[in-house]
Motif scaffolding. Sequence first.
Motif, short mmCIF file in Angstrom:
data_model
loop_
_atom_site.label_atom_id
_atom_site.label_comp_id
_atom_site.label_asym_id
_atom_site.label_seq_id
_atom_site.Cartn_x
_atom_site.Cartn_y
_atom_site.Cartn_z
N GLY A 16 0.80 -1.21 0.00
CA GLY A 16 0.00 0.00 0.00
C GLY A 16 0.84 1.26 0.00
O GLY A 16 2.07 1.22 -0.11
N SER A 17 0.15 2.39 0.13
CA SER A 17 0.78 3.70 0.04
C SER A 17 0.31 4.60 1.17
O SER A 17 -0.80 4.45 1.69
CB SER A 17 0.44 4.37 -1.30
OG SER A 17 0.88 3.61 -2.39
N LEU A 18 1.18 5.53 1.54
CA LEU A 18 0.85 6.59 2.48
C LEU A 18 1.56 7.86 2.04
O LEU A 18 2.61 7.79 1.40
CB LEU A 18 1.29 6.25 3.91
CG LEU A 18 0.45 5.28 4.73
CD1 LEU A 18 1.17 4.98 6.05
CD2 LEU A 18 -0.94 5.84 4.99
N ARG A 19 0.99 8.99 2.43
CA ARG A 19 1.65 10.26 2.19
C ARG A 19 1.81 11.00 3.50
O ARG A 19 0.81 11.30 4.18
CB ARG A 19 0.87 11.13 1.20
CG ARG A 19 1.62 12.40 0.84
CD ARG A 19 0.91 13.20 -0.23
NE ARG A 19 -0.29 13.84 0.25
CZ ARG A 19 -0.97 14.75 -0.44
NH1 ARG A 19 -0.56 15.10 -1.64
NH2 ARG A 19 -2.05 15.29 0.06
N LEU A 20 3.04 11.28 3.86
CA LEU A 20 3.34 12.02 5.07
C LEU A 20 3.51 13.50 4.72
O LEU A 20 4.03 13.85 3.66
CB LEU A 20 4.61 11.52 5.73
CG LEU A 20 4.65 10.03 6.07
CD1 LEU A 20 5.95 9.71 6.82
CD2 LEU A 20 3.46 9.61 6.88
N SER A 21 3.11 14.33 5.67
CA SER A 21 3.23 15.78 5.49
C SER A 21 3.92 16.37 6.71
O SER A 21 3.72 15.90 7.83
CB SER A 21 1.84 16.39 5.32
OG SER A 21 1.90 17.78 5.16
N CYS A 22 4.72 17.39 6.48
CA CYS A 22 5.39 18.11 7.56
C CYS A 22 5.16 19.59 7.35
O CYS A 22 5.58 20.15 6.32
CB CYS A 22 6.88 17.79 7.58
SG CYS A 22 7.84 18.78 8.75
N LEU A 23 4.51 20.21 8.32
CA LEU A 23 4.24 21.65 8.26
C LEU A 23 5.23 22.38 9.15
O LEU A 23 5.34 22.07 10.33
CB LEU A 23 2.81 21.93 8.71
CG LEU A 23 2.39 23.40 8.78
CD1 LEU A 23 2.44 24.04 7.39
CD2 LEU A 23 0.99 23.54 9.38
N ALA A 24 5.93 23.33 8.57
CA ALA A 24 6.93 24.09 9.30
C ALA A 24 6.42 25.49 9.63
O ALA A 24 5.68 26.09 8.85
CB ALA A 24 8.21 24.20 8.49
N SER A 25 6.83 26.00 10.78
CA SER A 25 6.48 27.35 11.17
C SER A 25 7.63 27.96 11.97
O SER A 25 8.49 27.24 12.48
CB SER A 25 5.20 27.37 12.01
OG SER A 25 5.38 26.63 13.20
N GLY A 26 7.65 29.28 12.03
CA GLY A 26 8.63 29.97 12.86
C GLY A 26 9.95 30.27 12.18
O GLY A 26 10.88 30.72 12.85
N GLY A 27 10.06 30.02 10.91
CA GLY A 27 11.31 30.30 10.21
C GLY A 27 11.04 30.61 8.75
O GLY A 27 9.90 30.58 8.30
N THR A 28 12.11 30.90 8.03
CA THR A 28 12.00 31.14 6.60
C THR A 28 12.17 29.81 5.89
O THR A 28 13.28 29.41 5.54
CB THR A 28 13.05 32.15 6.13
OG1 THR A 28 12.97 33.33 6.95
CG2 THR A 28 12.82 32.52 4.67
N PHE A 29 11.07 29.13 5.71
CA PHE A 29 11.06 27.74 5.24
C PHE A 29 11.87 27.56 3.97
O PHE A 29 12.62 26.59 3.83
CB PHE A 29 9.61 27.31 5.04
CG PHE A 29 9.46 25.89 4.56
CD1 PHE A 29 9.06 25.63 3.26
CD2 PHE A 29 9.69 24.83 5.41
CE1 PHE A 29 8.90 24.33 2.81
CE2 PHE A 29 9.54 23.52 4.98
CZ PHE A 29 9.15 23.27 3.67
N SER A 30 11.72 28.48 3.04
CA SER A 30 12.36 28.33 1.74
C SER A 30 13.88 28.49 1.79
O SER A 30 14.55 28.30 0.79
CB SER A 30 11.77 29.33 0.74
OG SER A 30 11.97 30.66 1.20
N SER A 31 14.42 28.83 2.94
CA SER A 31 15.86 28.99 3.10
C SER A 31 16.57 27.71 3.52
O SER A 31 17.80 27.69 3.61
CB SER A 31 16.17 30.08 4.13
OG SER A 31 15.67 31.32 3.71
N TYR A 32 15.80 26.66 3.80
CA TYR A 32 16.39 25.47 4.41
C TYR A 32 16.14 24.21 3.60
O TYR A 32 15.06 24.02 3.05
CB TYR A 32 15.81 25.25 5.81
CG TYR A 32 15.86 26.46 6.71
CD1 TYR A 32 14.70 26.98 7.26
CD2 TYR A 32 17.07 27.08 7.00
CE1 TYR A 32 14.74 28.08 8.08
CE2 TYR A 32 17.11 28.19 7.82
CZ TYR A 32 15.95 28.68 8.36
OH TYR A 32 15.99 29.78 9.17
N GLY A 33 17.15 23.35 3.59
CA GLY A 33 16.89 22.00 3.13
C GLY A 33 16.09 21.25 4.18
O GLY A 33 16.12 21.59 5.37
#
Length: 116
Positions: A16-33
């Motif tokens: 089967g399949s699953l999709r995990l999600s991670c929501l980030a807050s408190g920083g400049t998300f696009s600046s980080y790997g």
Amino acid sequence: QVQLVESGGGLVQAGGSLRLSCLASGGTFSSYGMGWFRQAPGNERAFVAAIDMTGGITNYANSVKGRFTISRDNAKNTVLLEMNTLNPEDTAVYYCNLVAGSLNYWGQGTQVTVSS
């Protein structure tokens, strides 16, 4: 202060399949790997996949290559892990990871259980 919140784990049958999600807050998300790691009972936390800040470069553990896909949506501060053809060896707590210079941030983890 960066915070990471994972979701999407659960119980799935082998194949089967699953999709995990991670929501980030408190920083400049696009600046980080970003990355995903997993930890099975009795094992150390292990690398699963990583993606650079633009989403143009990805890297995978050999054990998940061809089955898992990492992606990100910088507009939504979200990194995803699409997991296909799951097998019982994929059972673990999955953690989202962000490295900002010398600081290492982790989410609380989400449980993935694959039944045979």
